[in-house]
Design an enzyme around this catalytic site. Structure first.
Site, PDB file in Angstrom:
ATOM      1  N   GLU A 127       0.886  -1.170   0.000  1.00 48.03           N
ATOM      2  CA  GLU A 127       0.000   0.000   0.000  1.00 48.03           C
ATOM      3  C   GLU A 127       0.915   1.209   0.000  1.00 48.03           C
ATOM      4  O   GLU A 127       1.591   1.478   0.996  1.00 48.03           O
ATOM      5  CB  GLU A 127      -0.926  -0.030   1.222  1.00 48.03           C
ATOM      6  CG  GLU A 127      -2.053   0.979   1.144  1.00 48.03           C
ATOM      7  CD  GLU A 127      -1.661   2.324   1.714  1.00 48.03           C
ATOM      8  OE1 GLU A 127      -1.259   3.205   0.914  1.00 48.03           O
ATOM      9  OE2 GLU A 127      -1.733   2.496   2.935  1.00 48.03           O
ATOM     10  N   CYS A 161      -1.930   8.751   3.253  1.00 46.87           N
ATOM     11  CA  CYS A 161      -1.621   8.207   1.925  1.00 46.87           C
ATOM     12  C   CYS A 161      -2.685   8.553   0.892  1.00 46.87           C
ATOM     13  O   CYS A 161      -2.390   8.587  -0.311  1.00 46.87           O
ATOM     14  CB  CYS A 161      -1.429   6.696   2.008  1.00 46.87           C
ATOM     15  SG  CYS A 161      -2.864   5.816   2.669  1.00 46.87           S
TER      16      CYS A 161
END
Length: 421
Positions: A127, A161
């Protein structure tokens, strides 16, 4: 255990999918959400029956140390282990074979993790974030859009993120967007954001200097914000307008409270701009026009596609969270974390009487058996392919496509059945 979809050919064999643990798995978690991104994968991995090793971030030492202190008190150390440290410890961990690795962090480090895992053929899920764009339809509700964009950018001082990384908006609407963002900023922070406890700080001095360097080198125009204090690791919420595609602020994921605005001519140019870059972890669109949203989503590729909000999709039950290509691989959160760390093991139990139906798979092979096998779909085709490769039934004429005017080209012609046994 899960039953396979019903098949008339194979249901007597009772095909099932056994959902089993993978073994001992490793998770390398980041600093920005040091509890959620450390314990979330742990919960899913344990639920799936695995043993779990966590390497929390050295950039959040207080939380990582607390996790290392508390976990052994409440969880079996034969099942869960915490490894503290930095590069040397992580390097040593990556030399070991694992059933699976989940890495959350930057693309640069992900390449190192994947290269190390390749030596032991360890599967890796990543990720990685990236530059998540915001496409604004100038006809949208700008007040609501500004509030949600500023919130998504300012949470955790932009160290998220899926934070909005840059805005794409038509040139003639750029100033209106800036005005709406400034009004929202003043509403969020009636006193200075630099006041202790009002706004977050950058995680360390290295990241502060990285962000300040990107801002200092930018050729864009600071619309508001831009204040910095290295001693306090503080960077104010900052909007930079008239940013070009080759600007320093567009060179990497910002991961901070700086939001560039890239003016474009129209939505087609915005789509081309996105597609010229790595696939983002999230793509945001603000519009009340269904056709506008569909055009952006249908002509781009990203980990997730969110309309008229930011960040909240990570918390929605039932949605997978993950990137694609340079923004990551694999999915996790909740049930998807369980699936990530679960091995799907195909299984069946074939009774002896099945050979009365499927006995034609055994040699000796004849033309008649060739026709019987063709009735078993993919399984029969696989055996036929094997026979053909070995040249066992050379007398069988291959199928040929019928192209005569009286027969559709989509039909297939086979040789007539023979009496040969």
């Amino acid at each position: 255990m899960e039953k396979a979809p019903f098949s008339l050919n194979f249901f007597p064999m009772r095909p099932v999918i056994r959902k089993e643990s993978k073994g001992v798995v490793l998770s390398i978690s980041p600093f920005n959400y040091p509890v959620w991104l450390a314990l979330g994968p742990m919960i899913g991995a344990i639920a799936a029956g695995n043993c779990f090793v966590l390497k929390p971030s050295e950039l959040s030492p207080a939380v990582s140390g607390l996790i290392a202190e508390l976990v052994p008190k409440y969880l079996d150390p034969d099942v869960v282990r915490i490894v503290l440290g930095a590069v040397p410890e992580t390097t040593r961990l990556l030399e070991l074979p694992w059933a699976h690795i989940l890495y959350t962090g930057s693309g640069r480090v992900a390449k190192i993790v994947c290269a190390a895992a390749a030596k032991t053929l360890t599967p890796v899920s990543t990720e990685l974030g990236g530059k998540s764009p915001v496409v604004i339809d100038p006809k949208c509700d700008l007040q609501t859009a500004a509030k949600r964009i500023m919130w998504g950018k300012c949470v955790n001082a932009g160290q998220t993120c899926v934070a909005p990384d840059y805005i794409l908006v038509p040139e003639d609407a750029q100033d209106k967007v800036v005005q709406a963002l400034k009004a929202t900023h003043d509403e969020f922070y009636p006193t200075s954001p630099s006041t202790a406890g009002v706004f977050g700080r950058i995680v360390n001095h290295a990241h502060f200097r990285r962000l300040k360097g990107l801002l200092d080198r930018s050729a864009g125009e600071i619309a508001f914000g831009g204040e910095t204090n290295e001693n306090d690791k503080y960077i104010s919420p900052t909007i930079v307008k008239n940013v070009k595609g080759d600007d320093s602020l567009m060179s990497e994921e910002l991961f901070g409270p700086i939001l560039p605005i890239v003016p474009v001519k129209n939505v087609d140019e915005a789509i081309a701009f996105i597609n010229d870059r790595d696939n983002p972890l999230t793509l945001y669109v603000f519009s009340q026009d269904a056709a506008f949203k569909a055009k952006v989503f249908d002509n781009t590729l990203s980990g997730s596609a969110v309309a008229n909000d930011t960040l909240v999709h990570c918390a929605v039950d039932g949605l997978p969270f993950g990137g694609i290509g340079p923004s990551g691989s694999g999915y996790h959160t909740r049930k998807y974390t369980f699936d990530l760390f679960t091995h799907l093991r195909s299984s069946l139990d074939s009774p002896a009487w099945v050979d009365a139906i499927f006995g034609s798979r055994f040699p000796p092979y004849t033309v008649r058996l060739f026709h019987v096998l063709s009735l078993f779909g993919h399984a029969g085709d696989a055996i036929i392919d094997s026979i053909g490769k070995e040249g066992v039934v050379s007398q069988v004429t291959p199928w040929c496509q019928v192209t005569s005017p009286s027969t559709p080209a989509c039909q297939w012609d086979r040789p007539e059945p023979s009496s040969e046994r």
